[in-house]
Design a protein around this motif. Structure first.
Motif, PDB file in Angstrom:
ATOM      1  N   LYS A  96      -2.893   3.603  15.314  1.00  0.00           N
ATOM      2  CA  LYS A  96      -4.125   4.246  14.827  1.00  0.00           C
ATOM      3  C   LYS A  96      -5.313   3.293  14.850  1.00  0.00           C
ATOM      4  O   LYS A  96      -6.460   3.713  14.908  1.00  0.00           O
ATOM      5  N   ILE A  97      -5.026   1.983  14.698  1.00  0.00           N
ATOM      6  CA  ILE A  97      -6.113   0.998  14.700  1.00  0.00           C
ATOM      7  C   ILE A  97      -5.840   0.024  15.838  1.00  0.00           C
ATOM      8  O   ILE A  97      -4.889  -0.753  15.784  1.00  0.00           O
ATOM      9  N   GLN A  98      -6.637   0.090  16.850  1.00  0.00           N
ATOM     10  CA  GLN A  98      -6.416  -0.743  18.031  1.00  0.00           C
ATOM     11  C   GLN A  98      -7.513  -1.786  18.172  1.00  0.00           C
ATOM     12  O   GLN A  98      -8.631  -1.593  17.700  1.00  0.00           O
ATOM     13  N   MET A  99      -7.164  -2.870  18.837  1.00  0.00           N
ATOM     14  CA  MET A  99      -8.118  -3.965  18.965  1.00  0.00           C
ATOM     15  C   MET A  99      -8.453  -4.225  20.430  1.00  0.00           C
ATOM     16  O   MET A  99      -7.570  -4.170  21.290  1.00  0.00           O
ATOM     17  N   VAL A 100      -9.704  -4.504  20.697  1.00  0.00           N
ATOM     18  CA  VAL A 100     -10.124  -4.934  22.035  1.00  0.00           C
ATOM     19  C   VAL A 100     -10.643  -6.353  21.890  1.00  0.00           C
ATOM     20  O   VAL A 100     -11.592  -6.594  21.132  1.00  0.00           O
ATOM     21  N   PHE A 101     -10.004  -7.283  22.586  1.00  0.00           N
ATOM     22  CA  PHE A 101     -10.373  -8.687  22.416  1.00  0.00           C
ATOM     23  C   PHE A 101     -11.486  -9.088  23.373  1.00  0.00           C
ATOM     24  O   PHE A 101     -11.814  -8.385  24.331  1.00  0.00           O
ATOM     25  N   GLN A 102     -11.994 -10.273  23.098  1.00  0.00           N
ATOM     26  CA  GLN A 102     -13.154 -10.805  23.806  1.00  0.00           C
ATOM     27  C   GLN A 102     -12.896 -11.045  25.292  1.00  0.00           C
ATOM     28  O   GLN A 102     -13.730 -10.754  26.132  1.00  0.00           O
ATOM     29  N   ASP A 103     -11.707 -11.591  25.593  1.00  0.00           N
ATOM     30  CA  ASP A 103     -11.515 -12.150  26.918  1.00  0.00           C
ATOM     31  C   ASP A 103     -10.581 -11.286  27.770  1.00  0.00           C
ATOM     32  O   ASP A 103      -9.358 -11.357  27.649  1.00  0.00           O
ATOM     33  N   PRO A 104     -11.139 -10.440  28.662  1.00  0.00           N
ATOM     34  CA  PRO A 104     -10.276  -9.572  29.471  1.00  0.00           C
ATOM     35  C   PRO A 104      -9.444 -10.361  30.470  1.00  0.00           C
ATOM     36  O   PRO A 104      -8.484  -9.849  31.031  1.00  0.00           O
ATOM     37  N   ASP A 185     -13.697  -7.030  19.253  1.00  0.00           N
ATOM     38  CA  ASP A 185     -14.117  -8.372  18.845  1.00  0.00           C
ATOM     39  C   ASP A 185     -14.859  -9.055  19.994  1.00  0.00           C
ATOM     40  O   ASP A 185     -14.236  -9.509  20.948  1.00  0.00           O
ATOM     41  N   GLU A 186     -16.157  -9.097  19.914  1.00  0.00           N
ATOM     42  CA  GLU A 186     -17.024  -9.681  20.953  1.00  0.00           C
ATOM     43  C   GLU A 186     -16.628  -9.145  22.334  1.00  0.00           C
ATOM     44  O   GLU A 186     -16.389  -9.941  23.264  1.00  0.00           O
ATOM     45  N   PRO A 187     -16.545  -7.821  22.524  1.00  0.00           N
ATOM     46  CA  PRO A 187     -15.958  -7.299  23.761  1.00  0.00           C
ATOM     47  C   PRO A 187     -16.800  -7.524  25.006  1.00  0.00           C
ATOM     48  O   PRO A 187     -16.311  -7.326  26.115  1.00  0.00           O
ATOM     49  N   VAL A 188     -18.066  -7.925  24.834  1.00  0.00           N
ATOM     50  CA  VAL A 188     -18.893  -8.090  26.038  1.00  0.00           C
ATOM     51  C   VAL A 188     -19.364  -9.531  26.247  1.00  0.00           C
ATOM     52  O   VAL A 188     -20.046  -9.816  27.226  1.00  0.00           O
ATOM     53  N   SER A 189     -18.970 -10.423  25.339  1.00  0.00           N
ATOM     54  CA  SER A 189     -19.558 -11.763  25.421  1.00  0.00           C
ATOM     55  C   SER A 189     -19.087 -12.557  26.643  1.00  0.00           C
ATOM     56  O   SER A 189     -19.738 -13.498  27.062  1.00  0.00           O
ATOM     57  N   MET A 190     -17.935 -12.174  27.247  1.00  0.00           N
ATOM     58  CA  MET A 190     -17.456 -12.899  28.430  1.00  0.00           C
ATOM     59  C   MET A 190     -17.922 -12.230  29.725  1.00  0.00           C
ATOM     60  O   MET A 190     -17.534 -12.657  30.810  1.00  0.00           O
ATOM     61  N   LEU A 191     -18.684 -11.146  29.606  1.00  0.00           N
ATOM     62  CA  LEU A 191     -19.049 -10.377  30.800  1.00  0.00           C
ATOM     63  C   LEU A 191     -20.460 -10.703  31.260  1.00  0.00           C
ATOM     64  O   LEU A 191     -21.301 -11.149  30.468  1.00  0.00           O
ATOM     65  N   ASP A 192     -20.721 -10.430  32.554  1.00  0.00           N
ATOM     66  CA  ASP A 192     -22.086 -10.606  33.069  1.00  0.00           C
ATOM     67  C   ASP A 192     -23.025  -9.683  32.316  1.00  0.00           C
ATOM     68  O   ASP A 192     -22.634  -8.586  31.908  1.00  0.00           O
ATOM     69  N   VAL A 193     -24.271 -10.112  32.209  1.00  0.00           N
ATOM     70  CA  VAL A 193     -25.258  -9.327  31.454  1.00  0.00           C
ATOM     71  C   VAL A 193     -25.341  -7.909  32.014  1.00  0.00           C
ATOM     72  O   VAL A 193     -25.433  -6.928  31.269  1.00  0.00           O
ATOM     73  N   SER A 194     -25.261  -7.771  33.350  1.00  0.00           N
ATOM     74  CA  SER A 194     -25.414  -6.447  33.973  1.00  0.00           C
ATOM     75  C   SER A 194     -24.288  -5.495  33.566  1.00  0.00           C
ATOM     76  O   SER A 194     -24.449  -4.288  33.576  1.00  0.00           O
ATOM     77  N   ILE A 195     -23.126  -6.038  33.208  1.00  0.00           N
ATOM     78  CA  ILE A 195     -21.963  -5.199  32.875  1.00  0.00           C
ATOM     79  C   ILE A 195     -21.928  -4.854  31.390  1.00  0.00           C
ATOM     80  O   ILE A 195     -21.343  -3.869  30.974  1.00  0.00           O
ATOM     81  N   ARG A 196     -22.583  -5.703  30.582  1.00  0.00           N
ATOM     82  CA  ARG A 196     -22.466  -5.535  29.129  1.00  0.00           C
ATOM     83  C   ARG A 196     -22.891  -4.150  28.667  1.00  0.00           C
ATOM     84  O   ARG A 196     -22.207  -3.507  27.872  1.00  0.00           O
ATOM     85  N   ALA A 197     -24.037  -3.680  29.181  1.00  0.00           N
ATOM     86  CA  ALA A 197     -24.548  -2.375  28.737  1.00  0.00           C
ATOM     87  C   ALA A 197     -23.553  -1.270  29.080  1.00  0.00           C
ATOM     88  O   ALA A 197     -23.382  -0.316  28.322  1.00  0.00           O
TER      89      ALA A 197
END
Ligand code: SF4
Length: 328
Positions: A96-104, A185-197
């Motif tokens: 029921k509670i899932q986590m998405v981590f920072q670093d894919p 948890d910081e799901p976009v911080s490792m991604l390129d700026v263009s992908i974050r949005a």
């Protein structure tokens, strides 16, 4: 528990032992990672949890996932106290509670195909479903995560995908269990700026299409502005300000929130405002300052701030005038 709230957190604390007692004291030094957090999350609501590294936001998410045991306090999910559960009870809850981590890059097994990665949670949770239903759930989760058509990606391996696509795979493996809450948890911080949005838009869509509530953990207040319903600002283990996204971004009350907002880059030079640069480092969470724990860095602190702690509602009238606090 309010009808509206899917998750309620009351007085949550997590202290970690740090070292041994000294010659002069029998007390073991403790890191106050989370120190009295209260938080409500409503169905399909998005809360942005913002703060500098080390403020306790990631520890808070581990407590909510049951990956750490709280030192004190209570967590209620859908009206049920989930503060201390056995491993078996906890496993049911993790669906029921899932986590998405920072670093894919780190969170995917490079030897598995995307199909195997997304299907794995169904087998780990021993859901009694046929191969056909597994296939159906995997495709649906992948397409809801923006990997369309799913057939194109099923037999690929993580190294054949871009960073954004890998993060979509991580999100698909969370979606496959049909969770009520995603802790990102910081799901976009490792991604390129263009992908974050794109990834932020995806999470915003999921709260509508799948009615999922999201706690979006980030150090970057600028990245959450347009999609969070509410913003909670954490400092040294506590939420120091919480309010609707518009209230917090346009009328911040706490000097720390004001400082975080002041350093967000503004493209239009006419709209630029004075930057508030906080002096000094975040205090050591083992030896917390007396009074308001923000006082050593607060640009509007007055002497009373060294003695009174606003989180304990002992703030004086003069202190209130200096600092229009606090938590709603
Ligand atoms: Fe600053 Fe004092 Fe307000 Fe703390 S209580 S934020 S030190 S003004």
């Amino acid at each position: 528990m309010s009808q509206e709230n899917i998750l309620e957190v009351r007085g949550l604390k997590k202290y970690f032992e740090a070292g041994r007692p000294s010659l002069f004291s029998r007390n073991v030094p403790q890191v106050h990672a989370v120190d009295g957090v209260n938080l409500d999350l409503r169905k399909s609501e998005v809360i942005a949890l913002v703060g500098e590294s080390g403020c306790g936001k990631s520890t808070l998410s581990l407590l909510l996932m049951g990956l750490e045991d709280p030192t004190e306090g209570r967590i209620t999910f859908e009206g049920r106290d989930i503060t201390h559960l056995t491993d078996t009870q906890r496993k049911g809850l993790r669906r029921k509670i899932q986590m998405v981590f920072q670093d894919p890059y780190e969170s995917l097994n490079p030897t598995q195909t995307i199909e195997e990665i997304v299907a794995e949670p169904l087998y780990v949770h021993k859901l009694d479903v046929s191969k056909n239903i597994v296939d159906e759930k995997v495709k649906k989760a992948m397409e809801d995560a923006g990997l369309k058509p799913a057939e194109v990606y099923l037999k690929r391996h993580p190294h054949e995908l871009s960073g954004g696509q890998r993060q979509r795979v991580v999100i698909a493996s969370a979606l496959v269990l049909e969770p009520e809450i995603i802790l990102a948890d910081e799901p976009v911080s490792m991604l390129d700026v263009s992908i974050r949005a794109e990834i932020i838009n995806l999470l915003a869509e999921l709260r509508i299409t799948r009615q999922i509530a999201v706690i979006f953990i980030t150090h970057d207040l600028g990245s959450v502005g347009f999609f969070a319903d509410r913003v909670a600002v954490m400092y040294l283990g506590r939420i120091v300000e919480i309010g609707t996204m518009l209230d917090v971004l346009e009328k911040p009350q706490h000097p720390y929130t004001k400082a975080l907002l002041s350093v967000i880059p503004v493209p239009n030079p006419r709209l630029r405002h004075e930057r508030i640069i906080l002096q000094g480092e975040t205090p050591n969470p083992i030896n917390l300052p007396t009074g308001c724990r923000f006082h050593p860095r607060c640009p509007v602190a007055i002497p009373a701030c060294k003695a009174s702690d606003p989180a304990l509602m002992q703030i004086s009238k003069t202190q209130q005038a200096a600092c229009i606090l606090l938590v709603k």
